[in-house]
Design a protein around this motif. Structure first.
Motif, PDB file in Angstrom:
ATOM      1  N   VAL A  90       0.639  -1.694   0.075  1.00 18.18           N
ATOM      2  CA  VAL A  90      -0.514  -0.058  -0.017  1.00 18.18           C
ATOM      3  C   VAL A  90       1.203   1.747   0.108  1.00 18.18           C
ATOM      4  CG1 VAL A  90      -1.973   1.340   1.809  1.00 18.18           C
ATOM      5  CG2 VAL A  90      -2.023  -0.915   1.099  1.00 18.18           C
ATOM      6  N   ASP A  91       2.430   1.041   0.419  1.00 17.95           N
ATOM      7  CA  ASP A  91       2.907   1.894   0.159  1.00 17.95           C
ATOM      8  C   ASP A  91       3.815   2.537  -1.304  1.00 17.95           C
ATOM      9  OD1 ASP A  91       4.815   4.095   1.189  1.00 17.95           O
ATOM     10  OD2 ASP A  91       6.083   2.821   1.939  1.00 17.95           O
ATOM     11  N   ASP A  92       3.241   3.449  -1.741  1.00 20.87           N
ATOM     12  CA  ASP A  92       3.399   3.562  -2.350  1.00 20.87           C
ATOM     13  C   ASP A  92       4.260   4.529  -3.267  1.00 20.87           C
ATOM     14  OD1 ASP A  92       3.666   3.339  -5.842  1.00 20.87           O
ATOM     15  OD2 ASP A  92       1.895   5.270  -5.912  1.00 20.87           O
ATOM     16  N   ASN A  93       5.990   4.075  -2.358  1.00 23.83           N
ATOM     17  CA  ASN A  93       7.115   5.311  -2.802  1.00 23.83           C
ATOM     18  C   ASN A  93       8.264   4.846  -3.821  1.00 23.83           C
ATOM     19  OD1 ASN A  93       8.752   2.424  -1.837  1.00 23.83           O
ATOM     20  ND2 ASN A  93       8.356   2.181  -0.184  1.00 23.83           N
ATOM     21  N   LEU A  94       8.474   5.040  -3.645  1.00 21.07           N
ATOM     22  CA  LEU A  94      10.623   5.396  -4.813  1.00 21.07           C
ATOM     23  C   LEU A  94      10.652   4.023  -5.906  1.00 21.07           C
ATOM     24  CD1 LEU A  94      11.702   8.843  -5.214  1.00 21.07           C
ATOM     25  CD2 LEU A  94       9.611   8.094  -6.023  1.00 21.07           C
ATOM     26  N   PRO A  95      10.713   3.465  -4.338  1.00 25.35           N
ATOM     27  CA  PRO A  95      11.244   1.541  -4.964  1.00 25.35           C
ATOM     28  C   PRO A  95      10.516   0.783  -5.025  1.00 25.35           C
ATOM     29  CG  PRO A  95      12.331   2.610  -2.435  1.00 25.35           C
ATOM     30  CD  PRO A  95      11.439   3.474  -3.192  1.00 25.35           C
ATOM     31  N   SER A  96       9.369   0.959  -4.450  1.00 25.34           N
ATOM     32  CA  SER A  96       8.047   0.276  -5.210  1.00 25.34           C
ATOM     33  C   SER A  96       7.560   1.051  -6.964  1.00 25.34           C
ATOM     34  CB  SER A  96       6.563   0.076  -4.107  1.00 25.34           C
ATOM     35  OG  SER A  96       7.410  -0.401  -3.072  1.00 25.34           O
ATOM     36  N   ARG A  97       7.556   1.759  -7.024  1.00 25.81           N
ATOM     37  CA  ARG A  97       7.140   2.534  -8.379  1.00 25.81           C
ATOM     38  C   ARG A  97       8.103   2.121  -9.371  1.00 25.81           C
ATOM     39  NH1 ARG A  97       5.394   8.650  -7.619  1.00 25.81           N
ATOM     40  NH2 ARG A  97       3.677   7.936  -5.777  1.00 25.81           N
ATOM     41  N   LEU A  98       9.356   2.027  -8.940  1.00 30.72           N
ATOM     42  CA  LEU A  98      10.280   1.049  -9.697  1.00 30.72           C
ATOM     43  C   LEU A  98      10.360  -0.099 -10.233  1.00 30.72           C
ATOM     44  CD1 LEU A  98      13.081   1.590 -11.555  1.00 30.72           C
ATOM     45  CD2 LEU A  98      15.028   1.960  -9.401  1.00 30.72           C
ATOM     46  N   SER A  99      10.231  -0.540  -9.110  1.00 31.16           N
ATOM     47  CA  SER A  99       9.860  -2.177  -9.476  1.00 31.16           C
ATOM     48  C   SER A  99       8.669  -2.671  -9.969  1.00 31.16           C
ATOM     49  CB  SER A  99      10.338  -3.002  -7.844  1.00 31.16           C
ATOM     50  OG  SER A  99      11.401  -2.778  -6.843  1.00 31.16           O
ATOM     51  N   LEU A 100       7.677  -1.743  -9.584  1.00 32.66           N
ATOM     52  CA  LEU A 100       6.705  -2.158 -10.562  1.00 32.66           C
ATOM     53  C   LEU A 100       7.419  -1.723 -11.854  1.00 32.66           C
ATOM     54  CD1 LEU A 100       3.821  -3.042 -11.118  1.00 32.66           C
ATOM     55  CD2 LEU A 100       3.216  -0.611 -10.486  1.00 32.66           C
ATOM     56  N   ALA A 101       7.243   0.004 -12.548  1.00 37.34           N
ATOM     57  CA  ALA A 101       7.786  -0.026 -13.625  1.00 37.34           C
ATOM     58  C   ALA A 101       9.001  -1.321 -14.228  1.00 37.34           C
ATOM     59  CB  ALA A 101       8.312   1.555 -13.530  1.00 37.34           C
ATOM     60  N   ALA A 102       9.586  -1.466 -13.720  1.00 39.33           N
ATOM     61  CA  ALA A 102      10.871  -2.401 -14.758  1.00 39.33           C
ATOM     62  C   ALA A 102      10.071  -4.012 -14.412  1.00 39.33           C
ATOM     63  CB  ALA A 102      12.019  -2.601 -13.516  1.00 39.33           C
ATOM     64  N   PHE A 103       9.668  -4.606 -13.402  1.00 41.47           N
ATOM     65  CA  PHE A 103       8.506  -5.802 -13.990  1.00 41.47           C
ATOM     66  C   PHE A 103       7.410  -4.997 -15.646  1.00 41.47           C
ATOM     67  CE2 PHE A 103       4.330  -8.151 -13.393  1.00 41.47           C
ATOM     68  CZ  PHE A 103       5.429  -9.477 -13.507  1.00 41.47           C
ATOM     69  N   LEU A 104       6.705  -4.121 -15.223  1.00 44.71           N
ATOM     70  CA  LEU A 104       5.007  -4.156 -16.356  1.00 44.71           C
ATOM     71  C   LEU A 104       6.419  -3.956 -17.624  1.00 44.71           C
ATOM     72  CD1 LEU A 104       3.039  -2.568 -14.716  1.00 44.71           C
ATOM     73  CD2 LEU A 104       3.043  -4.391 -15.233  1.00 44.71           C
ATOM     74  N   TYR A 105       7.707  -3.027 -17.913  1.00 45.99           N
ATOM     75  CA  TYR A 105       8.376  -3.281 -18.522  1.00 45.99           C
ATOM     76  C   TYR A 105       9.194  -4.728 -19.249  1.00 45.99           C
ATOM     77  CZ  TYR A 105      12.153  -1.388 -22.250  1.00 45.99           C
ATOM     78  OH  TYR A 105      13.083  -1.531 -23.153  1.00 45.99           O
ATOM     79  N   GLY A 106       9.649  -4.926 -18.579  1.00 47.03           N
ATOM     80  CA  GLY A 106       9.898  -6.507 -18.928  1.00 47.03           C
ATOM     81  C   GLY A 106       8.937  -7.215 -19.358  1.00 47.03           C
ATOM     82  N   LEU A 107       8.046  -7.179 -18.934  1.00 44.26           N
ATOM     83  CA  LEU A 107       6.847  -7.979 -19.418  1.00 44.26           C
ATOM     84  C   LEU A 107       6.392  -7.214 -21.056  1.00 44.26           C
ATOM     85  CD1 LEU A 107       4.000  -8.475 -16.996  1.00 44.26           C
ATOM     86  CD2 LEU A 107       5.578 -10.449 -17.464  1.00 44.26           C
ATOM     87  N   GLN A 108       6.389  -6.486 -21.292  1.00 41.32           N
ATOM     88  CA  GLN A 108       6.444  -5.684 -22.510  1.00 41.32           C
ATOM     89  C   GLN A 108       7.294  -6.291 -23.437  1.00 41.32           C
ATOM     90  OE1 GLN A 108       6.105  -1.511 -22.476  1.00 41.32           O
ATOM     91  NE2 GLN A 108       5.035  -1.372 -24.171  1.00 41.32           N
ATOM     92  N   HIS A 109       8.343  -6.300 -22.984  1.00 41.65           N
ATOM     93  CA  HIS A 109       9.671  -6.805 -24.166  1.00 41.65           C
ATOM     94  C   HIS A 109       9.655  -8.392 -24.478  1.00 41.65           C
ATOM     95  CE1 HIS A 109      13.510  -6.311 -24.937  1.00 41.65           C
ATOM     96  NE2 HIS A 109      14.113  -7.205 -24.925  1.00 41.65           N
ATOM     97  N   TRP A 110       9.361  -8.396 -23.993  1.00 48.17           N
ATOM     98  CA  TRP A 110       8.881 -10.374 -23.739  1.00 48.17           C
ATOM     99  C   TRP A 110       7.698 -10.686 -24.680  1.00 48.17           C
ATOM    100  CZ3 TRP A 110      11.685 -14.255 -22.402  1.00 48.17           C
ATOM    101  CH2 TRP A 110      13.244 -13.944 -21.900  1.00 48.17           C
ATOM    102  N   GLU A 111       6.872  -9.782 -24.044  1.00 53.02           N
ATOM    103  CA  GLU A 111       5.695  -9.610 -25.970  1.00 53.02           C
ATOM    104  C   GLU A 111       6.432  -9.244 -26.941  1.00 53.02           C
ATOM    105  OE1 GLU A 111       2.430  -7.422 -23.893  1.00 53.02           O
ATOM    106  OE2 GLU A 111       2.360  -9.388 -22.222  1.00 53.02           O
ATOM    107  N   HIS A 112       7.433  -8.456 -27.207  1.00 50.05           N
ATOM    108  CA  HIS A 112       7.725  -8.205 -27.883  1.00 50.05           C
ATOM    109  C   HIS A 112       8.274  -9.048 -29.040  1.00 50.05           C
ATOM    110  CE1 HIS A 112       9.422  -6.234 -31.275  1.00 50.05           C
ATOM    111  NE2 HIS A 112      10.455  -5.504 -31.251  1.00 50.05           N
ATOM    112  N   LEU A 113       9.134  -9.730 -28.137  1.00 50.47           N
ATOM    113  CA  LEU A 113      10.506 -10.775 -28.580  1.00 50.47           C
ATOM    114  C   LEU A 113       9.325 -11.790 -29.157  1.00 50.47           C
ATOM    115  CD1 LEU A 113      12.946 -10.642 -26.336  1.00 50.47           C
ATOM    116  CD2 LEU A 113      13.196  -9.299 -28.273  1.00 50.47           C
TER     117      LEU A 113
END
Length: 75
Positions: free
Chosen positions: A1-24
């Motif tokens: 529930v704590d939407d802090n900077l490390p949480s945001r970075l982890s989520l953004a990296a995870f979603l970017y990774g998923l998007q990259h996998w789908e592209h490949l």
């Protein structure tokens, strides 16, 4: 529930990774990847309340995170 900077970075990296996998995969590349998901069970009532609150307040896409009660999870 704590939407802090490390949480945001982890989520953004995870979603970017998923998007990259789908592209490949879309380019016909063979990858070992099975996005099957995770079921995280609450160990007590307090944690269940926290998980429910997280799902309600963070408004993540339904295919990314959703709260299931015990009956729904059992299905």
């Amino acid at each position: 529930v704590d939407d802090n900077l490390p949480s945001r970075l982890s989520l953004a990296a995870f979603l970017y990774g998923l998007q990259h996998w789908e592209h490949l995969i879309g380019q016909g590349r063979e990858l070992i990847w099975n996005p099957c998901g995770v079921l995280q069970l609450a160990r007590d009532e307090a944690q269940e309340t926290l998980q429910s609150r997280l799902a309600d307040t963070m408004a993540f896409p339904h295919d990314f995170l959703r709260y299931l009660d015990a009956h729904q999870a059992g299905q």
